[in-house]
Design an enzyme around this catalytic site. Structure first.
Site, PDB file in Angstrom:
ATOM      1  N   ARG A  12     -12.628  -4.504  -6.740  1.00  0.00           N
ATOM      2  CA  ARG A  12     -12.250  -5.099  -5.458  1.00  0.00           C
ATOM      3  C   ARG A  12     -13.497  -5.305  -4.592  1.00  0.00           C
ATOM      4  O   ARG A  12     -14.303  -4.393  -4.432  1.00  0.00           O
ATOM      5  CB  ARG A  12     -11.270  -4.147  -4.772  1.00  0.00           C
ATOM      6  CG  ARG A  12     -10.565  -4.738  -3.586  1.00  0.00           C
ATOM      7  CD  ARG A  12      -9.489  -3.806  -3.093  1.00  0.00           C
ATOM      8  NE  ARG A  12     -10.071  -2.627  -2.453  1.00  0.00           N
ATOM      9  CZ  ARG A  12      -9.489  -1.947  -1.462  1.00  0.00           C
ATOM     10  NH1 ARG A  12      -8.297  -2.315  -1.037  1.00  0.00           N
ATOM     11  NH2 ARG A  12     -10.059  -0.894  -0.932  1.00  0.00           N
ATOM     12  N   ASP A  43       2.186  -4.901   8.528  1.00  0.00           N
ATOM     13  CA  ASP A  43       0.988  -4.062   8.471  1.00  0.00           C
ATOM     14  C   ASP A  43      -0.215  -5.003   8.389  1.00  0.00           C
ATOM     15  O   ASP A  43      -0.347  -5.778   7.435  1.00  0.00           O
ATOM     16  CB  ASP A  43       1.066  -3.138   7.244  1.00  0.00           C
ATOM     17  CG  ASP A  43      -0.113  -2.167   7.161  1.00  0.00           C
ATOM     18  OD1 ASP A  43      -1.182  -2.465   7.737  1.00  0.00           O
ATOM     19  OD2 ASP A  43       0.033  -1.116   6.501  1.00  0.00           O
ATOM     20  N   TYR A  90     -10.490   1.171  11.203  1.00  0.00           N
ATOM     21  CA  TYR A  90     -11.752   1.485  10.513  1.00  0.00           C
ATOM     22  C   TYR A  90     -12.145   0.477   9.448  1.00  0.00           C
ATOM     23  O   TYR A  90     -13.173   0.652   8.804  1.00  0.00           O
ATOM     24  CB  TYR A  90     -11.704   2.899   9.906  1.00  0.00           C
ATOM     25  CG  TYR A  90     -10.514   3.203   9.020  1.00  0.00           C
ATOM     26  CD1 TYR A  90     -10.427   2.692   7.740  1.00  0.00           C
ATOM     27  CD2 TYR A  90      -9.473   4.017   9.462  1.00  0.00           C
ATOM     28  CE1 TYR A  90      -9.344   2.981   6.926  1.00  0.00           C
ATOM     29  CE2 TYR A  90      -8.389   4.313   8.669  1.00  0.00           C
ATOM     30  CZ  TYR A  90      -8.330   3.795   7.385  1.00  0.00           C
ATOM     31  OH  TYR A  90      -7.249   4.060   6.594  1.00  0.00           O
ATOM     32  N   LYS A  91     -11.322  -0.560   9.250  1.00  0.00           N
ATOM     33  CA  LYS A  91     -11.696  -1.551   8.224  1.00  0.00           C
ATOM     34  C   LYS A  91     -12.481  -2.682   8.895  1.00  0.00           C
ATOM     35  O   LYS A  91     -13.615  -2.496   9.304  1.00  0.00           O
ATOM     36  CB  LYS A  91     -10.439  -2.058   7.521  1.00  0.00           C
ATOM     37  CG  LYS A  91      -9.664  -0.974   6.776  1.00  0.00           C
ATOM     38  CD  LYS A  91      -8.462  -1.582   6.096  1.00  0.00           C
ATOM     39  CE  LYS A  91      -7.498  -0.544   5.577  1.00  0.00           C
ATOM     40  NZ  LYS A  91      -7.984   0.181   4.408  1.00  0.00           N
ATOM     41  N   PHE A 119       0.851  -1.189   0.000  1.00  0.00           N
ATOM     42  CA  PHE A 119       0.000   0.000   0.000  1.00  0.00           C
ATOM     43  C   PHE A 119       0.894   1.249   0.000  1.00  0.00           C
ATOM     44  O   PHE A 119       1.852   1.338   0.779  1.00  0.00           O
ATOM     45  CB  PHE A 119      -0.919   0.001   1.224  1.00  0.00           C
ATOM     46  CG  PHE A 119      -1.970   1.066   1.151  1.00  0.00           C
ATOM     47  CD1 PHE A 119      -3.067   0.922   0.319  1.00  0.00           C
ATOM     48  CD2 PHE A 119      -1.847   2.232   1.888  1.00  0.00           C
ATOM     49  CE1 PHE A 119      -4.036   1.920   0.226  1.00  0.00           C
ATOM     50  CE2 PHE A 119      -2.815   3.232   1.801  1.00  0.00           C
ATOM     51  CZ  PHE A 119      -3.910   3.074   0.972  1.00  0.00           C
TER      52      PHE A 119
HETATM   53  C1  LIG Z   1      -2.061  -1.661   4.021  1.00  0.00           C
HETATM   54  C2  LIG Z   1      -2.553  -0.313   4.433  1.00  0.00           C
HETATM   55  N1  LIG Z   1      -1.825   0.426   5.283  1.00  0.00           N
HETATM   56  C3  LIG Z   1      -2.254   1.643   5.673  1.00  0.00           C
HETATM   57  C4  LIG Z   1      -3.450   2.157   5.222  1.00  0.00           C
HETATM   58  C5  LIG Z   1      -3.941   3.510   5.621  1.00  0.00           C
HETATM   59  O1  LIG Z   1      -3.307   4.148   6.578  1.00  0.00           O
HETATM   60  P1  LIG Z   1      -3.940   5.449   7.226  1.00  0.00           P
HETATM   61  O2  LIG Z   1      -5.106   5.014   8.040  1.00  0.00           O
HETATM   62  O3  LIG Z   1      -2.834   6.032   7.962  1.00  0.00           O
HETATM   63  O4  LIG Z   1      -4.445   6.309   6.115  1.00  0.00           O
HETATM   64  C6  LIG Z   1      -4.241   1.403   4.349  1.00  0.00           C
HETATM   65  C7  LIG Z   1      -5.543   1.918   3.839  1.00  0.00           C
HETATM   66  O5  LIG Z   1      -5.906   3.048   3.935  1.00  0.00           O
HETATM   67  C8  LIG Z   1      -3.778   0.157   3.946  1.00  0.00           C
HETATM   68  O6  LIG Z   1      -4.495  -0.572   3.102  1.00  0.00           O
HETATM   69  N1  LIG Z   2      -8.819   5.297   4.413  1.00  0.00           N
HETATM   70  C1  LIG Z   2      -9.610   5.440   3.331  1.00  0.00           C
HETATM   71  C2  LIG Z   2     -10.322   6.622   3.125  1.00  0.00           C
HETATM   72  C3  LIG Z   2     -11.120   6.780   2.007  1.00  0.00           C
HETATM   73  C4  LIG Z   2     -11.239   5.737   1.126  1.00  0.00           C
HETATM   74  C5  LIG Z   2     -10.552   4.566   1.298  1.00  0.00           C
HETATM   75  C6  LIG Z   2      -9.717   4.421   2.395  1.00  0.00           C
HETATM   76  C7  LIG Z   2      -8.937   3.198   2.589  1.00  0.00           C
HETATM   77  O1  LIG Z   2      -8.714   2.804   3.681  1.00  0.00           O
HETATM   78  C8  LIG Z   2      -8.436   2.497   1.419  1.00  0.00           C
HETATM   79  C9  LIG Z   2      -7.811   1.188   1.769  1.00  0.00           C
HETATM   80  N2  LIG Z   2      -6.641   1.298   2.623  1.00  0.00           N
HETATM   81  C10 LIG Z   2      -7.401   0.393   0.577  1.00  0.00           C
HETATM   82  O2  LIG Z   2      -6.956  -0.718   0.803  1.00  0.00           O
HETATM   83  O3  LIG Z   2      -7.528   0.796  -0.556  1.00  0.00           O
END
Ligand SMILES: Cc1ncc(COP(=O)(O)O)c(C=O)c1O
Ligand SMILES: Nc1ccccc1C(=O)C[C@H](N)C(=O)O
Length: 426
Positions: A385, A197, A222-223, A128
């Site tokens: 996805r 991660d 938040y996921k 990511f």
């Molecule tokens: C593997 C991974 N790491 C980190 C993040 C996001 O990090 P953050 O919450 O700091 O935006 C995401 C998705 O947003 C992710 O898919």
């Molecule tokens: N934080 C977000 C805010 C807005 C839209 C998506 C995200 C995601 O978390 C994307 C996710 N990490 C992803 O795997 O694509």
């Protein structure tokens, strides 16, 4: 599998009661819990209480009387069993990106103490982007090197210059999952430490950080943990490392005695030192309440049962898309169970117009089936996805999603201009 078979499976699903713990919009099939988890039913009332009583009435006293001060640790203790960590080893705090910065920096500090010639961070090119950006920034700051490799090159890349292997357990764009124990073993044998991660793993697949002898882990609230938009993330550090060095964002919430107000920094013992400043209590309270869903899931078989259902859901989706949309998509996600997270990613074949994945996803959303689109790489540039949260999805939802996909293709709905307009968030 016939519709009757599928309905029978739902009727026999031991996790069926968990669906009622969520407030999902009627008529919507939500396949995006890997980006933003659904709202647990108990959260709004809890939020109202936090606002009215804890903030509104008790005000500053709530740091003590409502346990605000310890909330990052208490929420961490709820996350710990989901990731194979022990009580007292996890804090819920900051964002995944920020926690990654702290963990990576600490891992580099350990290498600087133990093996100063090791200054390289290895990661996957398909990781990511925020993970890669954070690692790049750290390397610029400290004069290290970031080496990006393909998945099959990871083992071979672990030379005697490598301090840290930084990987995402389940890939965000392909759904491919690493064998955490095997990769960690290989990294340790090569003299490197591993930062995992768990953004797409925590609450989605069983994780055993101690079993894998991992070094550091971060993840997202938040996921699959359903903590709400921008919910605090979490960080874990193996007890053998945690007291060995500071983390770089040494704010007062990581101090041994923050209310002593001393001018010098004394890190708190253990994972508390990974806190930085004042924590977002309202968001933390939402995550805290949302995690109670997993206590209910535990009574019905916990992560083992959730994993079995997740695999059955993704198997059914793969099989249904093959049956109902023959030849239209290539499967990006591994078929092998051991290598699959809790999502299914597809890329359109030449049967469909080039670059149609985004519009197909928009057309599906308009019909109430919510997935998302991700720009891919040169090989597979265009990805649909679908995240499968076993807490609230039924087998019938899955079949209906594939049927809806079939209808979108038959009607060529992806040609409509309204589905081809790109928005800021895809
Ligand atoms: C593997 C991974 N790491 C980190 C993040 C996001 O990090 P953050 O919450 O700091 O935006 C995401 C998705 O947003 C992710 O898919
Ligand atoms: N934080 C977000 C805010 C807005 C839209 C998506 C995200 C995601 O978390 C994307 C996710 N990490 C992803 O795997 O694509």
């Amino acid at each position: 599998m016939t519709l009757t078979d599928i309905q029978q499976r739902d009727a026999q699903d031991p996790l069926r009661p968990l669906r009622d713990l969520f407030d999902l919009p009627p008529g919507m099939i939500y396949l995006d819990g890997n980006s933003l988890g659904a709202l647990p039913r108990a959260v709004p009332a809890r939020m109202a209480e936090v606002l009215a009583r804890e903030w509104g009435r008790d005000l500053i006293q709530s740091w003590n009387s409502a346990g605000w001060f310890d909330l990052p640790a208490r929420v961490g203790d709820k996350i710990a069993p989901l990731i194979g960590a022990r009580a007292g080893e996890v804090v819920a705090t900051d964002t995944t990106s920020i926690n990654l910065y702290k963990a990576l920096s600490a891992a580099l500090n350990l290498a600087a103490q133990d093996a100063p010639s090791r200054r390289t961070i290895v990661s996957e090119r398909s990781n990511f982007p925020t993970d890669l950006y954070i690692a790049e920034a750290l390397c610029r700051e400290r004069g290290g090197t970031l080496k990006l490799v393909e998945s099959h090159q990871i083992a071979a890349s672990l030379g005697d210059d490598v301090a840290v292997l930084m990987l995402t357990h389940v890939n965000y764009r392909t759904g491919a999952m690493h064998d955490m124990a095997a990769v960690t073993r290989a990294a340790h044998a090569a003299g490197a430490r591993v930062v995992w991660d768990l953004a797409h793993s925590a609450g989605a697949v069983p994780v055993d950080l101690h079993g894998a002898d991992a070094d550091f882990a971060v993840g997202c609230g938040y996921k699959y943990l359903n903590g709400g938009p921008g919910a605090p993330a979490f960080v874990w550090v193996h007890p053998r490392h945690v007291d060995r060095c500071w983390q770089p964002l040494a704010g007062w919430w990581g101090h041994a005695a923050p209310f002593a107000f001393t001018p010098d920094y004394q890190p708190a013992a253990g994972i508390t030192r990974y806190q930085c400043g004042t924590q977002p209590i309202v968001s933390l309270s939402a995550l805290d309440c949302a995690l109670d869903v997993f206590a209910e899931a535990e009574k019905l078989g916990g992560m083992t049962a959730l994993r079995a259902k997740s695999l059955a859901l993704t198997d059914l989706f793969i099989e249904s898309v093959e049956q109902l949309c023959p030849g239209a998509f290539t499967l990006v996600t591994p078929l092998e169970h051991a290598q699959r997270g809790s999502q299914v990613c597809l890329t359109p074949t030449e049967q469909l117009p080039a670059g149609s994945a985004y519009a197909i996803v928009q057309a599906l959303i308009a019909r109430g089936v919510v997935g998302d689109f991700r720009a891919g790489d040169a090989e597979q540039p265009d990805i649909l996805r679908f995240g499968f949260t076993p807490l609230y999805l039924s087998y019938e939802n899955v079949r209906l999603s594939a049927q809806t996909l079939r209808e979108v293709l038959l009607n060529k709905e992806y040609e409509l201009p309204e589905f081809n307009r790109k928005r800021a968030v895809t």
